[in-house]
Design a protein around this motif. Structure first.
Motif, mmCIF file in Angstrom:
data_model
loop_
_atom_site.group_PDB
_atom_site.id
_atom_site.type_symbol
_atom_site.label_atom_id
_atom_site.label_comp_id
_atom_site.label_asym_id
_atom_site.label_seq_id
_atom_site.Cartn_x
_atom_site.Cartn_y
_atom_site.Cartn_z
ATOM 1 N N ARG A 209 -11.045 -0.285 4.632
ATOM 2 C CA ARG A 209 -9.945 -1.029 3.739
ATOM 3 C C ARG A 209 -8.747 0.435 3.465
ATOM 4 O O ARG A 209 -9.025 1.693 3.714
ATOM 5 C CB ARG A 209 -10.304 -1.218 1.750
ATOM 6 C CG ARG A 209 -9.645 -1.136 1.024
ATOM 7 C CD ARG A 209 -8.998 -2.997 1.250
ATOM 8 N NE ARG A 209 -8.449 -3.213 0.603
ATOM 9 C CZ ARG A 209 -7.996 -4.396 0.886
ATOM 10 N NH1 ARG A 209 -8.096 -5.508 1.037
ATOM 11 N NH2 ARG A 209 -7.228 -5.000 -0.460
ATOM 12 N N VAL A 210 -7.491 -0.338 3.516
ATOM 13 C CA VAL A 210 -6.241 1.225 3.534
ATOM 14 C C VAL A 210 -5.681 0.762 2.629
ATOM 15 O O VAL A 210 -4.511 -0.324 2.108
ATOM 16 C CB VAL A 210 -5.172 0.434 4.870
ATOM 17 C CG1 VAL A 210 -4.625 1.374 5.133
ATOM 18 C CG2 VAL A 210 -6.940 0.688 6.104
ATOM 19 N N LEU A 211 -5.128 2.190 2.149
ATOM 20 C CA LEU A 211 -4.187 2.371 1.011
ATOM 21 C C LEU A 211 -2.774 2.634 1.896
ATOM 22 O O LEU A 211 -2.859 4.101 2.008
ATOM 23 C CB LEU A 211 -3.829 2.730 0.163
ATOM 24 C CG LEU A 211 -3.114 3.432 -1.334
ATOM 25 C CD1 LEU A 211 -3.055 1.440 -1.947
ATOM 26 C CD2 LEU A 211 -3.613 3.998 -2.342
ATOM 27 N N SER A 212 -1.393 2.412 2.088
ATOM 28 C CA SER A 212 -0.692 2.757 2.459
ATOM 29 C C SER A 212 0.853 3.107 0.953
ATOM 30 O O SER A 212 0.829 1.832 0.134
ATOM 31 C CB SER A 212 0.057 2.169 3.316
ATOM 32 O OG SER A 212 1.858 2.819 3.486
ATOM 33 N N THR A 213 0.473 4.105 0.362
ATOM 34 C CA THR A 213 1.282 3.986 -1.147
ATOM 35 C C THR A 213 2.477 5.236 -0.425
ATOM 36 O O THR A 213 2.719 6.157 -0.029
ATOM 37 C CB THR A 213 0.634 4.087 -1.894
ATOM 38 O OG1 THR A 213 1.574 4.654 -3.520
ATOM 39 C CG2 THR A 213 -0.273 5.770 -1.555
ATOM 40 N N ILE A 214 3.432 5.666 -2.086
ATOM 41 C CA ILE A 214 4.681 6.900 -1.694
ATOM 42 C C ILE A 214 3.948 7.935 -2.280
ATOM 43 O O ILE A 214 3.861 7.986 -3.745
ATOM 44 C CB ILE A 214 5.684 5.731 -1.919
ATOM 45 C CG1 ILE A 214 6.424 5.083 -1.293
ATOM 46 C CG2 ILE A 214 6.572 6.988 -2.028
ATOM 47 C CD1 ILE A 214 5.916 5.650 0.435
ATOM 48 N N VAL A 215 4.025 8.660 -1.751
ATOM 49 C CA VAL A 215 3.936 10.313 -2.800
ATOM 50 C C VAL A 215 5.391 11.050 -3.004
ATOM 51 O O VAL A 215 5.602 10.972 -1.562
ATOM 52 C CB VAL A 215 2.722 10.783 -2.025
ATOM 53 C CG1 VAL A 215 1.464 10.225 -2.461
ATOM 54 C CG2 VAL A 215 2.217 11.032 -0.902
#
Length: 428
Positions: free
Chosen positions: A112-118
């Protein structure tokens, strides 16, 4: 035939099996959705915590780049990447399948992949976190095993409950059946059913009690009618016959008057036979006979053959017998004698002069055969007042009485024609 509870248990077990079978893929979808949602939340926490820890240390841009490079190299499934041109800065979650280069290399796992902005040091980075979700398969396997276990437990429980319920809940019903089996209308004794706290069984017992009381009353009425009819009808018929006999002996009769009186006498004799036959049929149908006697079948047959010897000689009928000795039956002696006599008289009436009659008696029953030219209509043979031959001088009730006596005893009577002999067989 199967008991009522077993008929209801089998569909219920099939229904439970179908429900459990459907529940397994439903479990899979539900558990997988829960795992995916939990992992998405977990990945977001990891991304937020990573950004928080890196920002808290106040690294210089150069040291931050070095820390990100170290992080990407040693942290499995987590990468901090610089933004590419045209990045829309939106968060996405999705599932991928790939090899794990560290353990084991040949296995393809689901992630399960999360691609987010930090934001690190005020600069946006894309944070990609991958978490293995293969544990859902293990969960589904465990759930399947547990489901099968509980299904087996339910089936065993149902079978045990079925047996228990058959003995306890249905016991009053079995008691009612036993009393009905032992009930004999001839005894004219009403049944006393046991009290039960089950509403349906109590209503059944009350209905049966009313029905039996009504039947006993109707039986008494019919029995009184047949007894009265037997007396009231036979008496005037006997008087009429006696008067006709006196008239026929008178010397004052002309020849024409004599023939008229003779025809009247024959009709009166036939009427008397019909009356006796109908009354006998009514008594048989009303179960007014006891069937617990011991009957010596071979002796009865020999006695009736001896009584009809004059009729055999008059028509020059050849008699051949095969009678096994010491054959005993349970039934009513008078009715059995009437049955044998009717079959023998029927054979005599329908056998041409010079013909033949065969009588066979064995353990399985007896057979009376007489010569004939063509088969009889089996659909009319045992019906009342059916005339199978124009030469018959009988009442038309002989074979009907034979059929009813067989039904009364639980025997079977059948007719066959082999091209030469009419064969009447009674299977006891």
């Amino acid at each position: 035939m199967r008991p009522l509870l077993s008929k209801t248990t089998r569909p219920f077990i099939i229904y439970v099996l179908i429900v459990f079978a459907i529940s397994i893929p439903v479990y899979y979808v539900v558990v997988d959705s829960i795992w995916s949602a939990e992992l998405d939340a977990h990945n977001k926490i990891v991304a937020a915590k990573t950004a928080y820890e890196l920002n808290r240390r106040n690294f210089s841009d150069e040291k931050l780049e070095n820390s990100i490079e170290v992080w990407n190299s040693i942290q499995p499934g987590t990468n901090i990447l610089e933004l590419k041109p045209g990045d829309n800065l939106k968060d996405t979650t999705f599932t991928i399948y790939k090899n794990t280069p560290y353990y084991p290399p040949e296995k393809i796992d689901r992630f399960r992949v999360l691609s987010t902005i930090v934001h690190l040091n005020g600069k946006p980075y894309r944070f990609v976190s991958e978490t293995n979700i293969e544990e859902t398969k293990d969960t589904i396997i465990a759930l399947t095993i547990v489901t099968i276990f509980f299904f087996i437990l339910v089936v065993i429980g149902l079978l045990l409950l079925n047996r228990k319920l058959s003995y306890t809940i249905w016991k009053p019903f079995q008691n009612t059946l036993d009393k009905l089996r032992k009930f004999n209308l001839n005894s004219q004794t009403e049944i006393e059913f046991e009290k039960t706290d089950t509403k349906e069984f109590e209503e059944l017992n009350e209905s049966l009690k009313k029905l039996i009381t009504h039947n006993i009353s109707a039986y008494k009425t019919q029995k009184e009618f047949t007894e009265n009819a037997s007396h009231e009808l036979q008496t005037p018929l006997a008087i009429l016959k006696n008067k006709l006999d006196i008239l026929l002996q008178s010397d004052d009769l002309t020849e024409r008057q004599y023939h008229i009186a003779e025809e009247m006498n024959k009709a009166l004799i036939r009427s008397s036979r019909i009356n006796k036959g109908l009354l006998l049929l009514a008594k048989i149908e009303n179960n007014q006979f006891d069937n617990s006697e011991k009957i010596q079948l071979d002796i009865l047959v020999n006695q009736r053959l001896e009584a009809l010897q004059e009729h055999f000689k008059e028509k020059q009928i050849d008699i051949s017998t095969s009678i096994h000795p010491d054959i005993t039956l349970n039934g009513n002696g008078n009715l059995t004698e009437t049955l044998i006599n009717n079959l023998l008289v029927n054979a005599v009436l329908h056998t041409e002069p010079g013909g033949a009659i065969k009588v066979n008696v064995s353990e399985s029953g007896f057979q009376i055969s007489n010569t004939g030219s063509q088969a009889l209509d089996q659909h009319l043979l045992f019906k009342r007042f059916s005339k199978m031959s124009a030469n018959s001088g009988g009442s038309g009730l002989g074979l009907s009485i034979v059929s009813e006596i067989c039904k009364f005893h639980g025997w079977k009577v059948r007719y066959e024609f082999d091209g030469q002999y009419h064969q009447f067989t009674v299977l006891t």
